[in-house]
Design a protein around this motif. Sequence first.
Motif, PDB file in Angstrom:
ATOM      1  N   LEU A 143       0.833  -1.191   0.000  1.00  0.00           N
ATOM      2  CA  LEU A 143       0.000   0.000   0.000  1.00  0.00           C
ATOM      3  C   LEU A 143       0.876   1.252   0.000  1.00  0.00           C
ATOM      4  O   LEU A 143       1.949   1.257   0.601  1.00  0.00           O
ATOM      5  N   SER A 144       0.356   2.286  -0.654  1.00  0.00           N
ATOM      6  CA  SER A 144       1.051   3.573  -0.678  1.00  0.00           C
ATOM      7  C   SER A 144       0.129   4.663  -0.171  1.00  0.00           C
ATOM      8  O   SER A 144      -1.085   4.603  -0.369  1.00  0.00           O
ATOM      9  N   CYS A 145       0.726   5.633   0.466  1.00  0.00           N
ATOM     10  CA  CYS A 145      -0.024   6.800   0.939  1.00  0.00           C
ATOM     11  C   CYS A 145       0.756   8.036   0.503  1.00  0.00           C
ATOM     12  O   CYS A 145       1.841   8.301   1.035  1.00  0.00           O
ATOM     13  N   ALA A 146       0.194   8.757  -0.425  1.00  0.00           N
ATOM     14  CA  ALA A 146       0.851   9.948  -0.936  1.00  0.00           C
ATOM     15  C   ALA A 146       0.330  11.179  -0.208  1.00  0.00           C
ATOM     16  O   ALA A 146      -0.876  11.355  -0.049  1.00  0.00           O
ATOM     17  N   ASN A 147       1.273  12.011   0.223  1.00  0.00           N
ATOM     18  CA  ASN A 147       0.932  13.277   0.858  1.00  0.00           C
ATOM     19  C   ASN A 147       1.229  14.383  -0.141  1.00  0.00           C
ATOM     20  O   ASN A 147       2.387  14.631  -0.473  1.00  0.00           O
ATOM     21  N   SER A 148       0.180  15.036  -0.596  1.00  0.00           N
ATOM     22  CA  SER A 148       0.355  16.002  -1.682  1.00  0.00           C
ATOM     23  C   SER A 148       0.789  17.374  -1.191  1.00  0.00           C
ATOM     24  O   SER A 148       1.118  18.235  -1.980  1.00  0.00           O
ATOM     25  N   ARG A 149       0.825  17.580   0.121  1.00  0.00           N
ATOM     26  CA  ARG A 149       1.187  18.893   0.657  1.00  0.00           C
ATOM     27  C   ARG A 149       2.372  18.735   1.608  1.00  0.00           C
ATOM     28  O   ARG A 149       2.275  18.031   2.608  1.00  0.00           O
ATOM     29  N   ARG A 150       3.463  19.382   1.324  1.00  0.00           N
ATOM     30  CA  ARG A 150       4.679  19.227   2.124  1.00  0.00           C
ATOM     31  C   ARG A 150       4.849  20.312   3.174  1.00  0.00           C
ATOM     32  O   ARG A 150       5.765  20.257   3.967  1.00  0.00           O
ATOM     33  N   ALA A 151       3.979  21.298   3.207  1.00  0.00           N
ATOM     34  CA  ALA A 151       4.246  22.490   4.001  1.00  0.00           C
ATOM     35  C   ALA A 151       4.111  22.256   5.505  1.00  0.00           C
ATOM     36  O   ALA A 151       4.627  23.025   6.282  1.00  0.00           O
ATOM     37  N   PHE A 152       3.395  21.206   5.914  1.00  0.00           N
ATOM     38  CA  PHE A 152       3.114  21.015   7.319  1.00  0.00           C
ATOM     39  C   PHE A 152       4.123  20.092   7.973  1.00  0.00           C
ATOM     40  O   PHE A 152       4.577  19.122   7.398  1.00  0.00           O
ATOM     41  N   ARG A 153       4.461  20.415   9.222  1.00  0.00           N
ATOM     42  CA  ARG A 153       5.316  19.547  10.029  1.00  0.00           C
ATOM     43  C   ARG A 153       4.442  18.414  10.543  1.00  0.00           C
ATOM     44  O   ARG A 153       3.452  18.636  11.226  1.00  0.00           O
ATOM     45  N   LEU A 154       4.829  17.189  10.214  1.00  0.00           N
ATOM     46  CA  LEU A 154       4.086  16.020  10.652  1.00  0.00           C
ATOM     47  C   LEU A 154       4.953  15.204  11.597  1.00  0.00           C
ATOM     48  O   LEU A 154       6.104  14.911  11.295  1.00  0.00           O
ATOM     49  N   TYR A 155       4.400  14.831  12.741  1.00  0.00           N
ATOM     50  CA  TYR A 155       5.158  14.124  13.761  1.00  0.00           C
ATOM     51  C   TYR A 155       5.009  12.612  13.654  1.00  0.00           C
ATOM     52  O   TYR A 155       5.825  11.871  14.205  1.00  0.00           O
ATOM     53  N   ALA A 156       3.968  12.164  12.997  1.00  0.00           N
ATOM     54  CA  ALA A 156       3.770  10.725  12.850  1.00  0.00           C
ATOM     55  C   ALA A 156       2.934  10.448  11.613  1.00  0.00           C
ATOM     56  O   ALA A 156       2.032  11.225  11.265  1.00  0.00           O
ATOM     57  N   LEU A 157       3.252   9.344  10.958  1.00  0.00           N
ATOM     58  CA  LEU A 157       2.467   8.837   9.841  1.00  0.00           C
ATOM     59  C   LEU A 157       2.119   7.394  10.158  1.00  0.00           C
ATOM     60  O   LEU A 157       3.005   6.631  10.575  1.00  0.00           O
ATOM     61  N   ALA A 158       0.882   7.030   9.984  1.00  0.00           N
ATOM     62  CA  ALA A 158       0.450   5.713  10.449  1.00  0.00           C
ATOM     63  C   ALA A 158      -0.538   5.063   9.502  1.00  0.00           C
ATOM     64  O   ALA A 158      -1.115   5.708   8.619  1.00  0.00           O
TER      65      ALA A 158
END
Length: 126
Positions: free
Chosen positions: A20-35
């Motif tokens: 499975l893939s999960c694409a994040n189209s917006r890079r501007a935000f600081r993300l602390y976790a991806l799950a």
Amino acid sequence: QVQLTESGGGLVQAGGSLRLSCANSRRAFRLYALAWFRQTPGKEREFVGVRLDDTTECADSVKGRFTISRDNAKNTLLLQMNSLKPEDTGMYYCAASGISYTDHNTYYTRGAYDHWGHGTQVTVSS
């Protein structure tokens, strides 16, 4: 606004594999976790695994079979699923947290995440 899009789900026989893939189209935000979470009808959404900085942790039910990784160049979170079982069937959701929690155990719960994808269906036949 973070926008998450999952792909890669499908129908597979028991013992097979999917990625499975999960694409994040917006890079501007600081993300602390991806799950990754999953859900079957009539049941609560359950934790599958999380990536925190450079570490990953998976639920006991999938440990040793599922692997989480990240393709930084493509800003994509991956879930490699091997030795699939019928009980792995469900809708798989990608989630991102823009909130920093001191207790990392919080990231094993749905409430830690403020961004969700729409899900991709995984069906494992016996």
